[in-house]
Structures are given as structure tokens and as C-alpha cells.
Design a protein around this motif. Structure first.
Motif, short mmCIF file in Angstrom:
data_model
loop_
_atom_site.label_atom_id
_atom_site.label_comp_id
_atom_site.label_asym_id
_atom_site.label_seq_id
_atom_site.Cartn_x
_atom_site.Cartn_y
_atom_site.Cartn_z
N ASP A 114 0.80 -1.23 0.10
CA ASP A 114 -0.05 -0.03 -0.02
C ASP A 114 0.91 1.06 -0.23
O ASP A 114 0.37 2.27 -0.42
N GLU B 205 -0.13 0.38 -10.27
CA GLU B 205 -1.28 0.54 -9.70
C GLU B 205 -1.50 1.87 -8.72
O GLU B 205 -2.49 2.64 -8.96
N ASN B 206 -0.52 1.91 -7.69
CA ASN B 206 -0.82 3.06 -7.14
C ASN B 206 -0.48 4.42 -7.81
O ASN B 206 -1.29 5.45 -7.21
N GLU C 82 -1.51 5.14 -10.84
CA GLU C 82 -2.55 5.48 -11.28
C GLU C 82 -3.60 5.82 -10.48
O GLU C 82 -4.32 6.84 -11.00
N LYS C 83 -3.63 5.27 -9.31
CA LYS C 83 -4.70 5.74 -8.40
C LYS C 83 -4.45 7.26 -8.07
O LYS C 83 -5.19 7.96 -7.94
N MET C 84 -3.11 7.49 -7.83
CA MET C 84 -2.71 8.85 -7.51
C MET C 84 -3.02 9.98 -8.43
O MET C 84 -3.56 11.00 -8.34
N GLU D 79 -5.40 9.47 -10.85
CA GLU D 79 -6.76 9.54 -10.97
C GLU D 79 -7.34 10.52 -9.84
O GLU D 79 -8.30 11.38 -9.99
N ASN D 80 -6.88 10.44 -8.54
CA ASN D 80 -7.53 11.41 -7.66
C ASN D 80 -7.08 12.62 -7.88
O ASN D 80 -7.56 13.63 -7.55
#
Length: 81
Positions: A61, A67-68, A70-72, A74-75
Motif C-alpha cells: 500500500d 497501480e498506486n 495510477e490511483k494517485m 486519478e485522484n
């Protein structure tokens, strides 16, 4: 209070006491007292504290994986002002 709390607290107090005594007392081995106090902090207290804080958490995490990232991204796009 959990045993790891007690051990960490005792080690912290012992290291801090050693450092303070090394500065206050005018003895031949005052520099050694300071050194042992610093070693105690970095070799005993910090690893115990880190173990306690990271126990039960997933390291993935907190790593920068695709993946992380990409999440960042998107946020950031969602919360852009």
C-alpha cells in the motif's frame, strides 16, 4: 499497556538518560555515555517503534507501483481545482 510499549519506553528512557548524563556529568567516559545513548536510540528504540507501527499493515500500500501511481493520478484529476 502492551509489553512492546513497555520495552520501547524503558529503552527510550535509558537512552535519553544516558545522553543527558553524558552531557551533565564531568567524567572521563561522558562521551561514551552519549554514544551508547545514541546507539540505543537507533539500534533498539527506533526498530522496536517501527515494528510496532508497521505490524499488520501491507507494505504494498505504501510502495510506488503502477497501480498506486495510477490511483494517485486519478485522484489528482478528480480533485483538481
Amino acid at each position: 499497556m502492551k509489553p512492546i510499549h513497555i520495552i520501547t519506553l524503558i529503552a527510550f528512557i535509558a537512552s535519553l538518560t544516558s545522553i543527558v548524563c553524558g552531557f551533565i556529568l564531568e567524567v572521563d567516559y561522558s562521551k561514551k555515555l552519549i554514544g551508547f545513548g545514541v546507539l540505543g536510540l537507533f539500534l533498539v528504540v527506533f526498530p522496536l517503534f517501527s515494528y510496532y507501527r508497521w505490524k499488520g499493515k501491507d507494505v504494498k500500500d505504501y510502495m510506488l507501483t503502477k497501480e498506486n501511481l495510477e490511483k494517485m493520478r486519478e485522484n489528482q484529476k478528480r480533485h483538481k481545482y
